[in-house]
Design a protein around this motif. Structure first.
Motif, PDB file in Angstrom:
ATOM      1  N   PRO A   1      -7.915 -18.567  -9.269  1.00  8.56           N
ATOM      2  CA  PRO A   1      -9.389 -19.073  -9.479  1.00  8.56           C
ATOM      3  C   PRO A   1     -10.538 -18.210  -8.760  1.00  8.56           C
ATOM      4  CG  PRO A   1      -8.270 -20.667  -8.094  1.00  8.56           C
ATOM      5  CD  PRO A   1      -7.265 -19.683  -8.521  1.00  8.56           C
ATOM      6  N   LYS A   2     -11.564 -18.136  -9.563  1.00  3.84           N
ATOM      7  CA  LYS A   2     -12.625 -17.514  -8.894  1.00  3.84           C
ATOM      8  C   LYS A   2     -13.130 -18.109  -7.621  1.00  3.84           C
ATOM      9  CE  LYS A   2     -15.837 -15.940 -11.871  1.00  3.84           C
ATOM     10  NZ  LYS A   2     -16.691 -15.828 -12.949  1.00  3.84           N
ATOM     11  N   THR A   3     -13.486 -17.365  -6.570  1.00  2.00           N
ATOM     12  CA  THR A   3     -14.075 -17.940  -5.634  1.00  2.00           C
ATOM     13  C   THR A   3     -15.731 -17.124  -5.349  1.00  2.00           C
ATOM     14  OG1 THR A   3     -13.471 -16.322  -3.843  1.00  2.00           O
ATOM     15  CG2 THR A   3     -11.944 -18.218  -4.152  1.00  2.00           C
ATOM     16  N   PRO A   4     -16.610 -17.185  -4.519  1.00  2.00           N
ATOM     17  CA  PRO A   4     -17.686 -16.738  -4.376  1.00  2.00           C
ATOM     18  C   PRO A   4     -17.383 -15.096  -4.045  1.00  2.00           C
ATOM     19  CG  PRO A   4     -18.014 -18.915  -2.898  1.00  2.00           C
ATOM     20  CD  PRO A   4     -16.263 -18.751  -3.556  1.00  2.00           C
TER      21      PRO A   4
ATOM     22  N   GLU B   1      -6.421 -10.047 -15.974  1.00  2.00           N
ATOM     23  CA  GLU B   1      -8.037 -10.056 -16.410  1.00  2.00           C
ATOM     24  C   GLU B   1      -8.579 -10.377 -14.710  1.00  2.00           C
ATOM     25  OE1 GLU B   1     -11.248 -11.325 -19.752  1.00  2.00           O
ATOM     26  OE2 GLU B   1      -9.570 -12.585 -19.271  1.00  2.00           O
ATOM     27  N   LEU B   2      -9.452  -9.586 -14.447  1.00  2.77           N
ATOM     28  CA  LEU B   2     -10.446  -9.734 -13.388  1.00  2.77           C
ATOM     29  C   LEU B   2     -11.612 -10.281 -13.638  1.00  2.77           C
ATOM     30  CD1 LEU B   2      -7.712  -7.901 -12.592  1.00  2.77           C
ATOM     31  CD2 LEU B   2      -9.036  -7.697 -10.239  1.00  2.77           C
ATOM     32  N   GLU B   3     -12.378 -11.253 -13.174  1.00  4.81           N
ATOM     33  CA  GLU B   3     -13.445 -11.586 -13.535  1.00  4.81           C
ATOM     34  C   GLU B   3     -14.427 -11.936 -12.243  1.00  4.81           C
ATOM     35  OE1 GLU B   3     -14.355 -14.093 -16.698  1.00  4.81           O
ATOM     36  OE2 GLU B   3     -16.509 -14.115 -16.671  1.00  4.81           O
ATOM     37  N   GLY B   4     -15.588 -11.298 -11.993  1.00  2.00           N
ATOM     38  CA  GLY B   4     -16.186 -12.023 -10.944  1.00  2.00           C
ATOM     39  C   GLY B   4     -16.861 -11.112  -9.591  1.00  2.00           C
ATOM     40  N   ASN B   5     -17.057 -11.322  -8.642  1.00  3.30           N
ATOM     41  CA  ASN B   5     -17.535 -10.666  -7.458  1.00  3.30           C
ATOM     42  C   ASN B   5     -16.279 -10.440  -6.598  1.00  3.30           C
ATOM     43  OD1 ASN B   5     -20.271 -10.866  -7.858  1.00  3.30           O
ATOM     44  ND2 ASN B   5     -20.538 -12.711  -6.782  1.00  3.30           N
TER      45      ASN B   5
ATOM     46  N   SER C   1     -11.967 -14.335 -10.481  1.00  4.62           N
ATOM     47  CA  SER C   1     -10.507 -14.876 -11.015  1.00  4.62           C
ATOM     48  C   SER C   1      -9.643 -13.820 -11.412  1.00  4.62           C
ATOM     49  CB  SER C   1     -11.196 -15.766 -12.133  1.00  4.62           C
ATOM     50  OG  SER C   1     -11.535 -14.947 -13.175  1.00  4.62           O
ATOM     51  N   VAL C   2      -8.371 -14.167 -11.485  1.00  2.00           N
ATOM     52  CA  VAL C   2      -7.233 -13.197 -11.995  1.00  2.00           C
ATOM     53  C   VAL C   2      -6.299 -13.802 -12.758  1.00  2.00           C
ATOM     54  CG1 VAL C   2      -5.622 -11.368 -11.088  1.00  2.00           C
ATOM     55  CG2 VAL C   2      -7.365 -11.990  -9.673  1.00  2.00           C
ATOM     56  N   ARG C   3      -6.087 -13.424 -13.805  1.00  4.91           N
ATOM     57  CA  ARG C   3      -5.367 -13.941 -14.870  1.00  4.91           C
ATOM     58  C   ARG C   3      -4.110 -13.056 -15.120  1.00  4.91           C
ATOM     59  NH1 ARG C   3      -5.646 -18.642 -17.604  1.00  4.91           N
ATOM     60  NH2 ARG C   3      -7.618 -18.889 -17.265  1.00  4.91           N
ATOM     61  N   MET C   4      -3.021 -13.146 -14.696  1.00  8.22           N
ATOM     62  CA  MET C   4      -1.822 -12.342 -14.981  1.00  8.22           C
ATOM     63  C   MET C   4      -0.851 -13.015 -15.854  1.00  8.22           C
ATOM     64  SD  MET C   4      -1.341 -11.277 -10.979  1.00  8.22           S
ATOM     65  CE  MET C   4      -1.934 -12.503 -10.184  1.00  8.22           C
ATOM     66  N   ASP C   5      -0.932 -12.659 -17.161  1.00 14.21           N
ATOM     67  CA  ASP C   5      -0.202 -13.297 -18.057  1.00 14.21           C
ATOM     68  C   ASP C   5       0.720 -12.410 -18.752  1.00 14.21           C
ATOM     69  OD1 ASP C   5      -1.410 -15.331 -20.685  1.00 14.21           O
ATOM     70  OD2 ASP C   5       0.226 -14.235 -21.085  1.00 14.21           O
ATOM     71  N   VAL C   6       1.897 -12.988 -18.623  1.00 14.10           N
ATOM     72  CA  VAL C   6       3.275 -12.351 -19.087  1.00 14.10           C
ATOM     73  C   VAL C   6       3.392 -12.324 -20.702  1.00 14.10           C
ATOM     74  CG1 VAL C   6       5.872 -12.411 -18.993  1.00 14.10           C
ATOM     75  CG2 VAL C   6       4.379 -12.867 -16.853  1.00 14.10           C
ATOM     76  N   ALA C   7       3.365 -13.566 -21.159  1.00 13.52           N
ATOM     77  CA  ALA C   7       3.414 -13.677 -22.749  1.00 13.52           C
ATOM     78  C   ALA C   7       2.373 -12.662 -23.241  1.00 13.52           C
ATOM     79  CB  ALA C   7       3.558 -15.044 -23.248  1.00 13.52           C
ATOM     80  N   GLN C   8       1.326 -12.910 -22.911  1.00 15.20           N
ATOM     81  CA  GLN C   8       0.301 -12.071 -23.857  1.00 15.20           C
ATOM     82  C   GLN C   8       0.133 -10.503 -23.058  1.00 15.20           C
ATOM     83  OE1 GLN C   8      -1.353 -13.277 -26.274  1.00 15.20           O
ATOM     84  NE2 GLN C   8      -0.188 -15.192 -25.946  1.00 15.20           N
ATOM     85  N   ALA C   9       0.877 -10.224 -22.117  1.00 13.80           N
ATOM     86  CA  ALA C   9       0.959  -8.801 -21.521  1.00 13.80           C
ATOM     87  C   ALA C   9      -0.515  -8.283 -21.103  1.00 13.80           C
ATOM     88  CB  ALA C   9       1.592  -7.884 -22.459  1.00 13.80           C
ATOM     89  N   TYR C  10      -1.271  -9.007 -20.511  1.00 17.42           N
ATOM     90  CA  TYR C  10      -2.503  -8.778 -19.854  1.00 17.42           C
ATOM     91  C   TYR C  10      -2.674  -9.081 -18.627  1.00 17.42           C
ATOM     92  CZ  TYR C  10      -5.115 -13.036 -20.854  1.00 17.42           C
ATOM     93  OH  TYR C  10      -5.385 -14.482 -20.705  1.00 17.42           O
TER      94      TYR C  10
END
Lengths: 126, 188
Positions: free
Chosen positions: A7-10, A25-29, A14-23
Motif C-alpha cells: 500500500p501507498k505511504t506518504p 504498477e507503482l504510483e505515488g511519492n 503503492s506497488v502492485r505486482m500482479d502475476v496473473a495479469q503480468a504487470y
C-alpha cells in the motif's frame, strides 16, 4: 509465485505486482528512508517472477515525486527490466507524468533514450 | 526536538510570508510529517510548481539528516542530523533555505562541488544530472552530488550557497533556492 500489493505511504508508492495479469504498477511519492532497501524487494519479486517461467511484464510507473536516491533506484529498475528484455522476455514500460511536470518528463525521456526496451511516455492531467 | 532557535539568526530574514520553518533533529519521521504538512499547505496554491518546491525541500532536509555534522547522538553518524529549513512565499517566487553545520574537513570539498555546479550552464544541467545519476549507482551513496544538481535543476539555476564560521571551529553551510511562482514562457 504470489501477486503482491504494497500500500501507498506518504513516502513510498503503492506497488502492485500482479502475476496473473503480468504487470507491475507503482504510483505515488518516493522518498523512503532507505530507497535501496525498499526497491530491492521489488527487484527480488521480478527475478522470482521470471524464474518461475513468466515470459512478459508490463511495468507502469505513475510517480508523483522521486528523491535522488529513488531516481537512482529507478535507473536500476530500468536496467533490470532491460536485462530481461535482452533475454527475449516481452517487456514494456509506461512512464506516466503529469503533463506540466517537466522534471518527471525529463527523467522518463532520459530512460527512454538509455534503454532499448519498448518505452512509452504517457502524459496525464490531474 | 531538543533545539531552540540557534541557527535562525544565520538565515537571511524572510521577505514575504513564512510557510514552513523547522529547526532541530531531522529524523525520517519528522521529514515525512513536515513533507505532508507542506503538501497540504502548498499543493493547491502552487500547482505543478509545488512539486519543485517540494522536491527541493525533501532533498535539503534529507541532506541535513544525512550529512549535518551535528547529530542527535553526538559523533554517531547513524543518528539523525540537526539543522534548520525554511520555506517562504514571496511575490515572484518560493524560497527554500536550509542550513547545517559541516565538518571542517568537508568545507573545501562542498565549496568546490557547489562552485562547479553553479558554473554549469542551465541548458547542460539535465545532461549532467543524468550522467551523475549513472555514475553514482553504488548503494552506499546517499546522493548529495546528484542532490545539488537536482536543486539546481528544480530552481532553474536560481540557487546559492554560503558558509559561516560560527565558533568552536564549526562552519555553518546554507543553501538557498528560489522557485518562480509562474513558469517562464521559455521553459521546456
Amino acid at each position: 509465485m504470489k501477486s503482491v500489493f504494497l500500500p501507498k505511504t506518504p513516502e513510498t508508492p503503492s506497488v502492485r505486482m500482479d502475476v496473473a495479469q503480468a504487470y507491475i504498477e507503482l504510483e505515488g511519492n518516493s522518498y523512503p528512508e532507505n530507497a535501496f532497501e525498499f526497491y530491492q524487494q521489488i527487484f527480488d519479486w521480478i527475478d522470482e517472477y521470471f524464474a518461475h517461467g513468466a515470459d512478459r511484464l508490463r511495468a507502469i510507473f505513475r510517480l508523483n515525486y522521486l528523491n535522488t536516491s529513488s531516481a537512482k533506484c529507478m535507473l536500476n529498475f530500468m536496467a533490470l527490466l532491460q536485462q530481461y528484455h535482452a533475454q527475449d522476455k516481452i517487456i514494456s514500460v509506461e512512464w506516466h507524468y503529469e503533463e506540466d511536470d517537466d522534471d518527471m518528463l525529463e527523467i522518463g525521456k532520459a530512460f527512454s533514450v538509455d534503454f532499448t526496451m519498448p518505452f512509452q511516455l504517457v502524459p496525464f492531467s490531474e | 526536538m531538543p533545539q531552540s532557535r540557534i541557527y535562525a539568526k544565520f538565515l537571511t530574514p524572510v521577505v514575504g510570508k513564512t510557510i514552513l520553518e523547522y529547526e532541530g533533529v531531522c529524523s525520517h519521521e519528522c521529514i515525512v510529517q513536515l513533507a505532508q504538512e507542506l503538501e497540504h499547505t502548498l499543493a493547491e496554491r502552487a500547482g505543478v510548481r509545488f512539486k519543485k518546491v517540494f522536491g527541493i525541500f525533501v532533498e535539503l532536509i534529507q541532506n541535513i539528516r544525512n550529512y549535518s555534522a551535528e547529530r542527535s547522538i553526538p559523533h554517531d553518524p547513524e543518528s539523525d542530523g540537526i539543522g534548520i529549513i525554511r520555506i517562504s512565499e514571496e511575490t515572484l517566487c518560493y524560497t527554500i533555505t536550509a542550513g547545517n553545520c559541516i565538518p571542517k574537513d568537508a568545507v573545501a570539498r562542498i565549496r568546490d562541488r557547489c562552485h562547479t555546479i553553479k558554473s554549469i550552464p542551465k541548458h547542460e544541467l539535465r545532461s549532467r544530472y543524468n550522467a551523475l545519476l549513472h555514475s553514482e549507482q553504488e548503494r552506499t551513496s546517499k546522493g548529495a552530488g546528484v542532490g545539488f544538481l537536482d536543486i539546481a535543476l528544480k530552481s532553474d539555476g536560481n540557487w546559492d550557497y554560503e558558509f559561516h564560521l560560527i565558533g568552536g571551529g564549526r562552519t555553518f553551510f546554507i543553501i538557498t533556492a528560489h522557485v518562480a511562482r509562474a513558469s517562464h514562457p521559455n521553459d521546456t
